[in-house]
Design a protein around this motif. Structure first.
Motif, PDB file in Angstrom:
ATOM      1  N   GLN A  11     -21.361 -12.704 -10.486  1.00 14.91           N
ATOM      2  CA  GLN A  11     -21.279 -12.514 -11.920  1.00 14.91           C
ATOM      3  C   GLN A  11     -21.876 -13.734 -12.609  1.00 14.91           C
ATOM      4  O   GLN A  11     -21.948 -14.816 -12.039  1.00 14.91           O
ATOM      5  CB  GLN A  11     -19.814 -12.375 -12.335  1.00 14.91           C
ATOM      6  CG  GLN A  11     -19.103 -11.171 -11.742  1.00 14.91           C
ATOM      7  CD  GLN A  11     -17.621 -11.217 -12.077  1.00 14.91           C
ATOM      8  OE1 GLN A  11     -17.005 -12.266 -12.074  1.00 14.91           O
ATOM      9  NE2 GLN A  11     -17.057 -10.057 -12.367  1.00 14.91           N
ATOM     10  N   HIS A  15     -19.182 -14.547 -17.659  1.00 14.23           N
ATOM     11  CA  HIS A  15     -18.220 -13.499 -17.314  1.00 14.23           C
ATOM     12  C   HIS A  15     -17.039 -14.082 -16.564  1.00 14.23           C
ATOM     13  O   HIS A  15     -15.891 -13.706 -16.793  1.00 14.23           O
ATOM     14  CB  HIS A  15     -18.901 -12.418 -16.470  1.00 14.23           C
ATOM     15  CG  HIS A  15     -19.806 -11.527 -17.256  1.00 14.23           C
ATOM     16  ND1 HIS A  15     -20.723 -10.692 -16.663  1.00 14.23           N
ATOM     17  CD2 HIS A  15     -19.938 -11.327 -18.581  1.00 14.23           C
ATOM     18  CE1 HIS A  15     -21.387 -10.027 -17.603  1.00 14.23           C
ATOM     19  NE2 HIS A  15     -20.917 -10.407 -18.768  1.00 14.23           N
ATOM     20  N   GLN A  19     -13.177 -13.964 -17.826  1.00 10.44           N
ATOM     21  CA  GLN A  19     -12.111 -13.371 -17.023  1.00 10.44           C
ATOM     22  C   GLN A  19     -10.977 -14.356 -16.797  1.00 10.44           C
ATOM     23  O   GLN A  19      -9.793 -13.981 -16.854  1.00 10.44           O
ATOM     24  CB  GLN A  19     -12.678 -12.871 -15.695  1.00 10.44           C
ATOM     25  CG  GLN A  19     -13.523 -11.622 -15.836  1.00 10.44           C
ATOM     26  CD  GLN A  19     -13.864 -10.998 -14.494  1.00 10.44           C
ATOM     27  OE1 GLN A  19     -13.341 -11.385 -13.459  1.00 10.44           O
ATOM     28  NE2 GLN A  19     -14.752 -10.021 -14.514  1.00 10.44           N
ATOM     29  N   GLU A  62     -19.837   2.113 -13.299  1.00  8.90           N
ATOM     30  CA  GLU A  62     -19.948   0.694 -13.614  1.00  8.90           C
ATOM     31  C   GLU A  62     -18.635   0.156 -14.183  1.00  8.90           C
ATOM     32  O   GLU A  62     -18.189  -0.946 -13.834  1.00  8.90           O
ATOM     33  CB  GLU A  62     -21.085   0.503 -14.625  1.00  8.90           C
ATOM     34  CG  GLU A  62     -21.482  -0.924 -14.860  1.00  8.90           C
ATOM     35  CD  GLU A  62     -22.698  -1.030 -15.773  1.00  8.90           C
ATOM     36  OE1 GLU A  62     -23.325  -2.099 -15.774  1.00  8.90           O
ATOM     37  OE2 GLU A  62     -23.015  -0.040 -16.481  1.00  8.90           O
ATOM     38  N   THR A  63     -18.000   0.944 -15.038  1.00 12.15           N
ATOM     39  CA  THR A  63     -16.760   0.518 -15.678  1.00 12.15           C
ATOM     40  C   THR A  63     -15.636   0.368 -14.653  1.00 12.15           C
ATOM     41  O   THR A  63     -14.798  -0.542 -14.756  1.00 12.15           O
ATOM     42  CB  THR A  63     -16.354   1.514 -16.775  1.00 12.15           C
ATOM     43  OG1 THR A  63     -17.415   1.612 -17.734  1.00 12.15           O
ATOM     44  CG2 THR A  63     -15.089   1.072 -17.488  1.00 12.15           C
ATOM     45  N   TRP A  66     -15.908  -3.025 -13.161  1.00  9.59           N
ATOM     46  CA  TRP A  66     -15.411  -4.062 -14.068  1.00  9.59           C
ATOM     47  C   TRP A  66     -13.887  -4.112 -14.055  1.00  9.59           C
ATOM     48  O   TRP A  66     -13.293  -5.193 -14.044  1.00  9.59           O
ATOM     49  CB  TRP A  66     -15.878  -3.794 -15.499  1.00  9.59           C
ATOM     50  CG  TRP A  66     -17.354  -3.789 -15.700  1.00  9.59           C
ATOM     51  CD1 TRP A  66     -18.296  -4.423 -14.942  1.00  9.59           C
ATOM     52  CD2 TRP A  66     -18.066  -3.111 -16.748  1.00  9.59           C
ATOM     53  NE1 TRP A  66     -19.553  -4.180 -15.444  1.00  9.59           N
ATOM     54  CE2 TRP A  66     -19.446  -3.387 -16.558  1.00  9.59           C
ATOM     55  CE3 TRP A  66     -17.686  -2.322 -17.831  1.00  9.59           C
ATOM     56  CZ2 TRP A  66     -20.429  -2.896 -17.403  1.00  9.59           C
ATOM     57  CZ3 TRP A  66     -18.656  -1.819 -18.674  1.00  9.59           C
ATOM     58  CH2 TRP A  66     -20.015  -2.104 -18.462  1.00  9.59           C
ATOM     59  N   ASP A  69     -12.546  -5.723 -10.930  1.00  6.86           N
ATOM     60  CA  ASP A  69     -12.821  -7.161 -10.946  1.00  6.86           C
ATOM     61  C   ASP A  69     -11.779  -7.938 -11.740  1.00  6.86           C
ATOM     62  O   ASP A  69     -11.419  -9.056 -11.383  1.00  6.86           O
ATOM     63  CB  ASP A  69     -14.210  -7.439 -11.534  1.00  6.86           C
ATOM     64  CG  ASP A  69     -15.332  -7.150 -10.544  1.00  6.86           C
ATOM     65  OD1 ASP A  69     -15.046  -7.034  -9.341  1.00  6.86           O
ATOM     66  OD2 ASP A  69     -16.492  -7.053 -10.979  1.00  6.86           O
ATOM     67  N   ILE A 239     -19.264  -4.453 -20.703  1.00  2.00           N
ATOM     68  CA  ILE A 239     -18.131  -5.250 -20.249  1.00  2.00           C
ATOM     69  C   ILE A 239     -17.514  -6.028 -21.405  1.00  2.00           C
ATOM     70  O   ILE A 239     -16.315  -6.290 -21.427  1.00  2.00           O
ATOM     71  CB  ILE A 239     -18.555  -6.193 -19.093  1.00  2.00           C
ATOM     72  CG1 ILE A 239     -17.311  -6.743 -18.383  1.00  2.00           C
ATOM     73  CG2 ILE A 239     -19.454  -7.313 -19.613  1.00  2.00           C
ATOM     74  CD1 ILE A 239     -17.625  -7.453 -17.089  1.00  2.00           C
TER      75      ILE A 239
END
Length: 335
Positions: A11, A15, A19, A62-63, A66, A69, A239
């Motif tokens: 990443q 990002h 996070q 893709e979501t 995320w 993660d 994201i």
């Protein structure tokens, strides 16, 4: 695109920083998405509606990555409403074909399902779907049912009103069969008869496209969820929109928790009052004469819980048999 894409090569530092900051606060464990805006995205970009729906599916994939993660372990998505059957035949056929392809693809990715330990559940009135789609859905549900790391709930052929009606029918049948009593009917029992009975209620619900309504999605389950309405169309969801929704959840977390705690306390109080009322109505029974009122209430509650457990086993057994029969037919016919 795969349902569960392999991780990309790292990443960006920003990002990772975002996070870490977000993880200093409460992270929602269960997030629901109303993935709205696929058709408008297609019009906006001068493409066929079908392409808009395919782009929407890619965004879901893709979501999900995320979410994993950042520590969101359960996701529920509104994939196809029963109301969508009212759309044009071409569009409905397109959506059915998309479902057929994607669930079939999912069963071709068994290694990834096992690697990520994702349990896939499909919730809704599946009997309204073409039989071959029912069968491939059943394959997927049965194959992944014991996975525990993460859960993906796909609400397909679903509306909340139909779900609540189906739960009421289950309860009415239970009373008719003598498995439960009228007095056993409660909010808690209703929740345990919903399609979502295996899941906690969503902490956060996100709807894209700028619409600010729930469109008959999880009406019961989102009573105390944090709601985030995002202007962007679903295929354009990023994201950063997810981070923003989580931050919105964190800001409202204390008030939401107070409301949940208060509601749970009230529910427990109502159940105790119901048990007491039932015991008082039977107080003259001879087999109760050797017990104090407190002991009678505790004994009644114990018997009530036993009835409910037997009834819920009956409900879950019917649902399990439905999926097993579909899987068996699929293997037999090879359709």
């Amino acid at each position: 695109m795969s349902w569960f894409p392999e991780k990309k090569s790292g990443q960006s530092w920003i990002h990772r920083v975002c996070q870490r900051i977000l993880k200093n606060g409460p992270i929602p464990k269960h997030v629901a998405f109303i993935m709205d805006g696929n058709r408008r995205f297609a019009v906006k970009n001068h493409m066929e509606r079908a392409e808009g729906h395919f782009r929407g599916f890619d965004k879901l994939s893709e979501t999900l990555e995320w979410c994993l993660d950042i520590g969101i372990t359960e996701v529920t998505v509104y994939a196809f409403s029963i109301e969508n059957f009212k759309r044009s035949k071409d569009e409905v056929d397109c959506l059915m074909e998309l479902a057929r392809q994607k669930f079939t693809r999912l069963m071709q990715e068994k290694e990834l399902i096992q690697k990520h330990q994702v349990c896939v559940r499909v919730l809704g009135n599946l009997s309204l779907l073409p039989l071959d789609i029912q069968e491939v859905i059943a394959d997927c549900v049965q194959f992944s049912k014991d996975n525990e790391r993460a859960v993906l709930n796909v609400c397909f052929s679903y509306t909340s009103r139909e779900e609540i009606c189906a739960a009421m029918r289950e309860i009415a049948e239970g009373v008719q069969l003598g498995l439960i009593k009228d007095s056993d009917v409660s909010e808690d029992l209703m929740e345990k008869c919903l399609y979502t009975s295996q899941s906690p209620h969503p902490d956060l619900l996100i709807r894209t496209s700028g619409e600010v309504r729930l469109s008959d999605f999880l009406l019961w389950q989102t009573s105390f969820s944090c709601l985030s309405f995002v202007e962007v169309l679903w295929p354009e969801f990023s994201i950063w929109h997810l981070y923003g929704a989580i931050l919105h959840y964190q800001r409202n977390y204390p008030a939401i928790q107070r409301a949940i705690d208060s509601a749970m306390s009230d529910r427990e109080r109502r159940q105790r009052e119901s048990d007491c009322s039932c015991v008082l109505s039977d107080h003259k029974s001879s087999d109760q004469s050797n017990y104090s009122m407190t002991e009678q209430i505790l004994q009644y509650a114990k018997h009530r819980e036993a009835r409910l457990e037997q009834f819920l086993q009956h409900v879950n057994s019917k649902r399990l048999c439905y999926f097993k029969e579909l899987v068996s037919r699929h293997k037999t016919t090879g359709v």
